[in-house]
Scaffold this motif. Structure first.
Motif, PDB file in Angstrom:
ATOM      1  N   ASN A 366       6.264   4.716  58.167  1.00 19.85           N
ATOM      2  CA  ASN A 366       4.956   5.353  57.972  1.00 19.85           C
ATOM      3  C   ASN A 366       3.849   4.331  58.198  1.00 19.85           C
ATOM      4  O   ASN A 366       3.939   3.199  57.715  1.00 19.85           O
ATOM      5  CB  ASN A 366       4.826   5.894  56.534  1.00 19.85           C
ATOM      6  N   GLY A 367       2.843   4.746  58.937  1.00 17.65           N
ATOM      7  CA  GLY A 367       1.699   3.868  59.170  1.00 17.65           C
ATOM      8  C   GLY A 367       1.955   2.797  60.209  1.00 17.65           C
ATOM      9  O   GLY A 367       1.146   1.884  60.394  1.00 17.65           O
ATOM     10  N   SER A 368       3.096   2.883  60.936  1.00 17.87           N
ATOM     11  CA  SER A 368       3.380   1.847  61.929  1.00 17.87           C
ATOM     12  C   SER A 368       2.579   2.077  63.214  1.00 17.87           C
ATOM     13  O   SER A 368       2.528   1.200  64.080  1.00 17.87           O
ATOM     14  CB  SER A 368       4.876   1.802  62.237  1.00 17.87           C
ATOM     15  N   GLY A 369       1.967   3.259  63.358  1.00 19.07           N
ATOM     16  CA  GLY A 369       1.085   3.498  64.510  1.00 19.07           C
ATOM     17  C   GLY A 369       1.633   4.488  65.521  1.00 19.07           C
ATOM     18  O   GLY A 369       1.097   4.584  66.637  1.00 19.07           O
ATOM     19  N   LYS A 370       2.636   5.274  65.162  1.00 12.97           N
ATOM     20  CA  LYS A 370       3.276   6.186  66.134  1.00 12.97           C
ATOM     21  C   LYS A 370       2.286   7.260  66.610  1.00 12.97           C
ATOM     22  O   LYS A 370       2.132   7.502  67.809  1.00 12.97           O
ATOM     23  CB  LYS A 370       4.518   6.860  65.502  1.00 12.97           C
ATOM     24  N   SER A 371       1.615   7.897  65.634  1.00 21.50           N
ATOM     25  CA  SER A 371       0.676   8.973  66.026  1.00 21.50           C
ATOM     26  C   SER A 371      -0.496   8.393  66.808  1.00 21.50           C
ATOM     27  O   SER A 371      -0.990   9.019  67.757  1.00 21.50           O
ATOM     28  CB  SER A 371       0.165   9.706  64.790  1.00 21.50           C
ATOM     29  N   THR A 372      -0.939   7.204  66.411  1.00 25.77           N
ATOM     30  CA  THR A 372      -2.044   6.568  67.134  1.00 25.77           C
ATOM     31  C   THR A 372      -1.617   6.286  68.573  1.00 25.77           C
ATOM     32  O   THR A 372      -2.381   6.513  69.523  1.00 25.77           O
ATOM     33  CB  THR A 372      -2.455   5.258  66.426  1.00 25.77           C
TER      34      THR A 372
HETATM   35  N1  LIG Z   1      -8.765   8.302  62.215  1.00 27.37           N
HETATM   36  C1  LIG Z   1      -8.416   7.085  61.778  1.00 27.37           C
HETATM   37  N2  LIG Z   1      -9.371   6.167  61.582  1.00 27.37           N
HETATM   38  C2  LIG Z   1      -9.054   4.922  61.161  1.00 27.37           C
HETATM   39  N3  LIG Z   1      -7.790   4.495  60.934  1.00 27.37           N
HETATM   40  C3  LIG Z   1      -6.802   5.384  61.120  1.00 27.37           C
HETATM   41  C4  LIG Z   1      -7.051   6.714  61.553  1.00 27.37           C
HETATM   42  N4  LIG Z   1      -5.867   7.353  61.673  1.00 27.37           N
HETATM   43  C5  LIG Z   1      -4.918   6.450  61.315  1.00 27.37           C
HETATM   44  N5  LIG Z   1      -5.477   5.281  60.987  1.00 27.37           N
HETATM   45  C6  LIG Z   1      -4.780   4.055  60.584  1.00 27.37           C
HETATM   46  O1  LIG Z   1      -3.790   3.780  61.556  1.00 27.37           O
HETATM   47  C7  LIG Z   1      -2.578   3.399  60.944  1.00 27.37           C
HETATM   48  C8  LIG Z   1      -1.430   4.079  61.673  1.00 27.37           C
HETATM   49  O2  LIG Z   1      -1.525   5.476  61.490  1.00 27.37           O
HETATM   50  P1  LIG Z   1      -0.587   6.467  62.308  1.00 27.37           P
HETATM   51  O3  LIG Z   1      -0.958   7.832  61.877  1.00 27.37           O
HETATM   52  O4  LIG Z   1      -0.671   6.130  63.731  1.00 27.37           O
HETATM   53  O5  LIG Z   1       0.843   6.056  61.740  1.00 27.37           O
HETATM   54  P2  LIG Z   1       2.219   6.797  61.899  1.00 27.37           P
HETATM   55  O6  LIG Z   1       3.181   5.755  62.349  1.00 27.37           O
HETATM   56  O7  LIG Z   1       2.094   7.993  62.753  1.00 27.37           O
HETATM   57  O8  LIG Z   1       2.504   7.197  60.389  1.00 27.37           O
HETATM   58  P3  LIG Z   1       3.351   8.427  59.773  1.00 27.37           P
HETATM   59  O9  LIG Z   1       4.797   8.124  60.012  1.00 27.37           O
HETATM   60  O10 LIG Z   1       3.002   8.341  58.318  1.00 27.37           O
HETATM   61  O11 LIG Z   1       2.868   9.665  60.425  1.00 27.37           O
HETATM   62  C9  LIG Z   1      -2.658   3.788  59.466  1.00 27.37           C
HETATM   63  O12 LIG Z   1      -2.429   2.658  58.688  1.00 27.37           O
HETATM   64  C10 LIG Z   1      -4.085   4.280  59.261  1.00 27.37           C
HETATM   65  O13 LIG Z   1      -4.713   3.493  58.288  1.00 27.37           O
END
Ligand SMILES: Nc1ncnc2c1ncn2[C@@H]1O[C@H](COP(=O)(O)OP(=O)(O)OP(=O)(O)O)[C@@H](O)[C@H]1O
Length: 539
Positions: A366-372
């Motif tokens: 979680n929070g590793s940046g996958k969705s980003t």
């Molecule tokens: N709109 C935003 N503005 C600023 N920071 C953001 C935003 N969305 C996400 N982040 C930051 O980017 C980091 C990665 O978020 P992301 O959603 O890409 O993770 P993830 O790997 O998809 O997590 P998960 O498995 O929980 O879905 C998070 O730590 C969050 O703080």
């Protein structure tokens, strides 16, 4: 340029037309007044003539016609303007990048599209009526001057005094109005939370009491602020009316003491003063509205500007992109803007290759940046460095929309439209087998390009989102934890039948997943940590 000036440049009606109508309205009002005065005089001498009665009818008819025309033009113009402004903001939102949208915030965009548009729609016609009545006041004042200079002097002194006092108090009132608006916005936020959080409230009596208590406190604050404003307004309005009754008193009792000739015109000048009470009320009400209209227009224009200030995505004239055979990321990176001194999270530099007929899984905590990463890959947020290429061509800003048009996605925070926007009718029929396989055919029908219902379970809704992506039939498919809320049957169906079928169709398939049981389905697995790919493996 102030927003009211901008507004004038956006109106399609010729200002001269409005000016002429205003002059006709003011002239006819003054004519009615003059006719009434002359007729009253003639009545004393035995009876008013027919010509005067006719003139009265013509003047009132002219007044009614001019008033109606101004009101009609204003309604058409203002609603046209609101429609254009709303359309412009919606277009600006559509063409703006997600980073600008995130920075502005949904609440602000929503407030501009609803509250600010309503304010413009309500206030601008009142401004037009106010301007019209201001001209009427001017004309009636000239008539009073023609009747008696002494009466005109009294009228002028009262007008200047009333306007000055009123404006001074309005400055305080405007400040209080802004405070009341802020309190009201806080109340709306609280009410929204209360409605959305009904389940949580029902599960915790104390939480429920706290929420209601907090809401009651904010509501009381809003009530106090708004009551004070309304009471002040009522006092203000009464004071202005009273000032004009005083003016009548001054004309009847005081002016005759300073001039010997006034007694003949006393009744006529007094009648004229009575004619001023209505218009002055309208002008008084219109003045604070200038501030409201200006505030709302400034909000709308500022939103439009900040949306356009972001990365602009022009799409309409671009040539479509051929189905990608290979997407390559080279040193691609992105960083969220810093938030109040905290560094924004960054992803990259990322290097990866996605080929047609291959399935790639993205994994990571979680929070590793996958969705980003997915948002970056799809071009929803602008890369701060590196390149993204399709079949050897770097996807520039101009090509971004064409590139995006090759991609279907079900994001983690997907939105399901009830209508099948952008999907041709032949695709609805083709979707039938998938609806059946995903167990949705008994739940949802497609009628007139619309799903018969969206009242579905979380898993069913997600399956329906996949049906929509399938109907789009694009060469690239991106799914963010699609299987997370599916039961074992649909999970198996997804990994063992649906995904391989997409591969067989030659699609580029990219899925964020934690289902290690099915990692064997993927051709490649990219593991993310702290915004970078730390590992690349095969399924
Ligand atoms: N709109 C935003 N503005 C600023 N920071 C953001 C935003 N969305 C996400 N982040 C930051 O980017 C980091 C990665 O978020 P992301 O959603 O890409 O993770 P993830 O790997 O998809 O997590 P998960 O498995 O929980 O879905 C998070 O730590 C969050 O703080």
């Amino acid at each position: 340029m102030s927003s009211l000036h901008l507004l004038r440049s956006e109106l399609s009606v010729n200002p001269k037309t409005l000016l002429w109508l205003t002059i006709v309205s003011a002239t006819s009002t003054t004519l009615v007044l003059a006719v009434v005065n002359i007729a009253a005089e003639q009545a004393q001498a035995g009876g008013a003539g027919l010509r005067l009665a006719l003139l009265f009818v013509v003047a009132t008819a002219l007044y009614a016609a001019a008033q109606t025309a101004v009101t009609r033009i204003c309604a058409t113009e203002v609603e046209g303007l609101v429609d254009r402004l709303r359309g412009d903001v919606v277009e600006a939102i559509r063409h703006s990048d997600m980073q600008s949208l995130d920075a502005i915030g949904q609440a602000k965009s929503f407030a501009a599209l609803t509250r600010d548009c309503q304010t413009v729609s309500r206030c601008v016609p009142m401004l037009a009526v106010g301007a019209q009545d201001a001209v009427t006041l001017l004309f009636v004042s000239v008539y009073v001057a023609w009747l008696s200079l002494a009466a005109f002097g009294a009228v002028t002194v009262f007008l200047v005094l009333a306007v000055w006092l009123h404006w001074r108090r309005m400055a305080e009132l405007r400040q209080e109005t802004r405070q009341a608006e802020t309190a009201e916005m806080e109340l709306f936020d609280g009410l929204r939370g209360m409605l959305h959080g009904q389940k949580e409230i029902r599960l915790n009596e104390r939480r429920g009491q706290d929420v209601i208590g907090d809401l009651a406190r904010i509501s009381r604050r809003t009530k106090t602020a708004k009551t004070a404003i309304k009471q002040r307004w009522a006092r203000e309005f009464a004071a202005i009316q009273l000032a004009f009754y005083l003016l009548v008193g001054v004309m009847v009792f005081v002016v005759p003491m300073v001039t010997t000739t006034f007694h003949t015109e006393a009744i006529q000048a007094t009648t004229a003063a009575m004619f001023m009470i209505g218009p002055i009320g309208t002008v008084v009400q219109a003045v604070p509205i200038i501030g409201d209209a200006e505030h709302a227009l400034t909000g709308l224009y500022a939103l439009k500007d900040s949306l356009r200030g972001g990365r602009k995505v022009e799409s309409t004239t671009l040539a479509p992109m051929a189905p990608p055979q290979e997407i390559v990321l080279s040193q691609l990176s992105y960083r969220y803007p810093d938030d109040k001194g905290d560094y924004g999270f960054s992803v990259g530099p990322l290097n990866a290759r996605f080929r047609a007929g291959e399935i790639t899984f993205i994994t990571g905590g979680n929070g590793s940046g996958k969705s980003t990463f997915l948002r970056l890959l799809v071009g929803l947020i602008p890369a701060s460095g590196g390149t993204l290429s399709v079949d050897g061509e770097i996807v520039t800003e101009n090509r971004m929309q064409s590139y995006r048009d090759t991609i279907s996605a079900v994001f983690a925070d997907y939105h399901l439209f009830r209508r099948l926007y952008g999907i041709p009718p032949e695709a609805w029929q083709a979707a039938k087998p998938l609806l059946v396989r995903l167990g949705l055919d008994t739940k949802v029908r497609i009628e007139d390009a619309t799903f018969s219902t969206l009242a579905l379970s979380a898993g069913q809704r997600k399956r329906l989102a996949l049906v929509v992506a399938d109907m789009e039939n694009k060469p690239v498919l991106i799914l963010d934890e699609w299987a997370a809320d599916q039961d074992p049957h649909f999970r198996r169906l997804f990994y063992e039948e649906i995904l391989p079928a997409y591969r067989a169709q030659g699609k580029i398939v990219i899925c964020v997943t934690h289902d290690d049981r099915w990692f064997g389905v993927a051709d490649r697995i990219l593991a993310m940590r702290d915004g970078t790919f730390v590992e690349e493996g095969t399924g």
